[in-house]
Structure formats: structure tokens, C-alpha cells
Enzyme design. Structure first.
Site: not given
Ligand SMILES: NC(=O)c1ccc[n+]([C@@H]2O[C@H](COP(=O)([O-])OP(=O)(O)OC[C@H]3O[C@@H](n4cnc5c(N)ncnc54)[C@H](O)[C@@H]3O)[C@@H](O)[C@H]2O)c1
Length: 360
Positions: A119, A141, A183, A225, A246
């Protein structure tokens, strides 16, 4: 050089630390660990790069690890369940802490697991992509995807701290860097015209990974943010502005199958579509729309939707959006660059014109 900001949420306030070399600093983790058990959740790409540094900061604690497969297509209930398998197998209790080490996918999944395990337990975000450092690690989120809709299952659960080590960006693929910039552009467009102009003149440095320029945009993005989240933690109003682009973007991601388009790429196109619709509504000028498109393109992002995505399919997918209220679609649009609003009052013919134009 490092900076610390606070997300002002009363009893749930937490720090965001931004700087180079922070990953292995024990002092940034310790104040936020309740008990002695820590589960690091990461993925198969990030683990070989940075898990050891995080482990070194957690010396003296009982540290477990879950290494998930890499990719948006694995942000599923089945893969998410592996975190609970690991926690239960290691008999982790209610005072354990999860550490999310990776991009937004890992952060969203680990955060949601922390929201649900027994929980609710504490978690720390250690974002390693630009997108996660400027956006997903802040604000609480958390969630996973459903085949019918992105991020449809989740919870609000604030981290205890965010540790954004800018040196991790050195290993990030260029395409991912661009995705994160989508973003960043969003913050300028919804809140800060001066920042937007700064981004226009410094894009080349950002793409070349100039350390000072990157640190500046991470700081400014987190400030904006943190401000918006502190005003509206559960998205009753203003926080929805953070979804600029989005609703269109999620439709592209769902239509193409998660993992084909990067989230930030889909958001980039979504931002262009929001600008196009804002002009049709009479708010932006054609010059503004062209400016937005140029800026998105200059960040190395696509500006057109997949050409097999029809307006009808777009509308069907957009109807699953979380901003839909009483069956009515609500969209974030621009009144001018630097100023956005959420509206449920969009002429369907204008929306259709934007959707028809998007793939061209
Ligand atoms: N919670 C929120 O408020 C919020 C806001 C925006 C996006 N999101 C979510 O975030 C996700 C996208 O996140 P993202 O763009 O980070 O994608 P991701 O987590 O898939 O990372 C992108 C790629 O980079 C790799 N990677 C990560 N760090 C690295 C590093 N330092 N060096 C080399 N490779 C690295 C990962 O393994 C992956 O292949 C989506 O699922 C989206 O819905 C959430």
C-alpha cells in the site's frame, strides 16, 4: 557545480538535485531512506553503465536489484509484476525504498510499484535520460501502459528525492537527446517566452551536449515543472498544461505500437499540431506556427504525423485520453508562444482540419 530545488508540497516536499557526478554521492540518498532495504529498479541498458555507481552510494544497506527489459513496449502489467516478485522474494518490508535508475519508463514503472507495494513505500528517482531529468522524474505521476491506451493505469505517488546526474547524458543516444528536448520546448511554449527564445538561439549547443547549456535547461525545466506541480499536484487545473502536444502524441504512440516512435518524438509532432489548431482557432499567427515547427525540427524531431494515420483513427485514439471529461475531449492549445490554456471548446471541423493536415 550542482543545484538543488524543492518541490513545495508541504509534508511531501522533496528536493531535486541537479549536477555532474551525483549518482554515487551517499549523502543525497541517505536522508530519504527509511529502513535498511533498498531495491534498485533499472533496465538492461542502464544497469551496465550506472548500477555500480548507485550501489557504491548505498554501501551498508541491504540492496537488491531488478533489471527490466529495455523499451516502452515493456511498460506492461506483466513486466511491472517482476518488481513485486523481487521485493517479495527478498522479503522487503514496508520501510523499504525503491530507487528508479533509468529513463521515464523505469521511473514510471518503479514509481507505480512503490505506490502499490504494501500500500505504498518510498522511492527515489535517479533519472538518466534528458526527458526523465526535465520531466518524468518530477511530479509523482507513475504508471504503465495498456494496449488500448498509454499510461492508462497508474497513481500519483511523489518521490522522496530526485537525483539528476547530468554526466549520465554523455552516453545517451542522440535520438533520445532530441526526444528530451521536445519536453523542454513544451515548458517554454506554455510558460516562459524568454526561455523559448533562449532555446531558439542555443539549440546547436544543446545538440552538441554543451554541459552548461544542458544544466541550464534541466534547471529551468525543473523549476517550471516544480512550480506547476506545487500549484496543482493532482491535475485539477493548471497542471494539464504540461500535456501540450500529448493528446496528439499519445495517439501516435498507441497507433504505431509502443516503442516505434519515441515519446518525445510523438510529443514534438503533437506540439506542431497543437500550434496548427491554435492558429485555426485564431490565436496564433501563421508566423508563430512556422516558428514552432522550425524549433521542433531544429531539435532533430519529426514535425509530421505518420501518413497512414487517418483523422478518424486519430479521433478514436484521442477519445481514450485522460483529459476527456464527460466524453468531451479537452486540448491544451497556445494563446501565444509562452502562454497556453486547456479548452474543451474546439470546433470539430477545425480539429479535423488539423488532423488532416498533420500527416502532410
Ligand atoms: N511521469 C511523468 O510525468 C512522465 C512525463 C513524461 C514522460 N513520461 C514517460 O516517460 C517515458 C519516456 O521516457 P524516456 O524518454 O526517458 O524513455 P526510456 O525510459 O525508454 O529511455 C530511453 C532509452 O534510453 C536508454 N537510456 C536511459 N538512460 C541512458 C543513458 N544515460 N545512457 C544511454 N542510454 C540510456 C533507455 O534504456 C532507453 O533505451 C514514456 O513512457 C512516457 O510516458 C512520464
Amino acid at each position: 557545480m550542482s543545484w538543488s530545488l524543492t518541490v513545495a508540497l508541504g509534508a511531501r516536499a522533496y528536493p531535486i538535485h541537479i549536477g555532474s557526478g551525483l549518482l554515487s554521492d551517499p549523502d543525497l540518498y541517505r536522508p530519504h531512506l527509511l529502513g535498511s532495504q533498498v531495491m534498485v529498479v533499472t533496465n538492461e541498458t542502464v544497469a551496465p553503465l550506472y548500477l555500480e555507481a548507485v550501489r557504491s552510494a548505498l554501501e551498508g544497506y541491504q540492496v537488491g536489484e531488478v533489471v527490466l527489459p529495455d523499451g516502452e513496449q515493456y511498460k506492461t502489467m506483466e513486466v511491472w509484476n517482476r518488481i513485486f516478485d523481487a521485493l517479495l522474494q527478498a522479503r522487503f518490508g514496508r520501510d523499504c525504498t525503491l530507487v528508479a535508475l533509468g529513463g521515464g519508463v523505469v521511473g514510471d514503472m518503479a514509481g507505480f510499484a512503490a505506490a502499490c507495494y504494501q500500500r505504498g513505500v518510498g522511492f527515489i528517482q535517479v533519472p538518466t535520460t534528458l526527458l526523465a531529468q526535465v520531466d518524468s522524474s518530477v511530479g509523482g505521476k507513475t504508471g504503465i501502459n495498456h494496449p488500448a491506451g498509454k499510461n492508462m493505469i497508474g497513481a500519483f505517488h511523489q518521490p522522496r528525492a530526485v537525483i539528476a546526474d547530468t554526466s549520465t547524458l554523455a552516453t545517451l543516444p542522440q535520438r533520445e537527446l532530441s526526444a528530451g528536448l521536445a519536453e523542454v520546448l513544451k515548458y517554454g511554449l506554455i510558460r516562459d517566452a524568454t526561455f523559448l527564445s533562449w532555446l531558439e538561439t542555443h539549440m546547436a549547443e544543446l545538440l552538441a551536449r554543451d554541459a552548461d547549456a544542458l544544466a541550464y535547461i534541466i534547471r529551468r525545466s525543473c523549476e517550471i515543472k516544480a512550480e506547476i506541480v506545487a500549484e496543482d499536484e493532482l491535475e485539477a487545473g493548471q497542471r494539464a498544461l504540461l500535456n501540450l502536444g500529448h493528446t496528439f502524441g499519445h495517439a501516435i504512440e498507441t497507433a504505431t505500437g509502443y516503442g516505434t516512435w519515441l515519446h518525445g518524438e510523438a510529443v514534438g509532432v503533437g506540439i506542431c499540431m497543437a500550434a496548427d489548431l491554435s492558429a485555426r482557432m485564431g490565436w496564433l499567427t501563421d508566423v508563430d506556427v512556422e516558428r514552432v515547427r522550425r524549433l521542433v525540427a531544429s531539435a532533430g524531431l519529426p514535425v509530421a504525423a505518420p501518413n497512414d494515420l487517418s483523422a478518424d483513427r486519430f479521433l478514436e485514439l484521442m477519445a481514450v485520453d485522460k483529459k476527456v471529461q464527460d466524453g468531451r475531449l479537452r486540448l491544451v492549445l497556445l494563446q501565444q508562444p509562452g502562454d497556453a490554456l486547456v479548452t474543451g471548446d474546439v470546433d470539430p471541423n477545425l480539429l479535423r482540419a488539423t488532423l488532416d493536415a498533420a500527416a502532410s
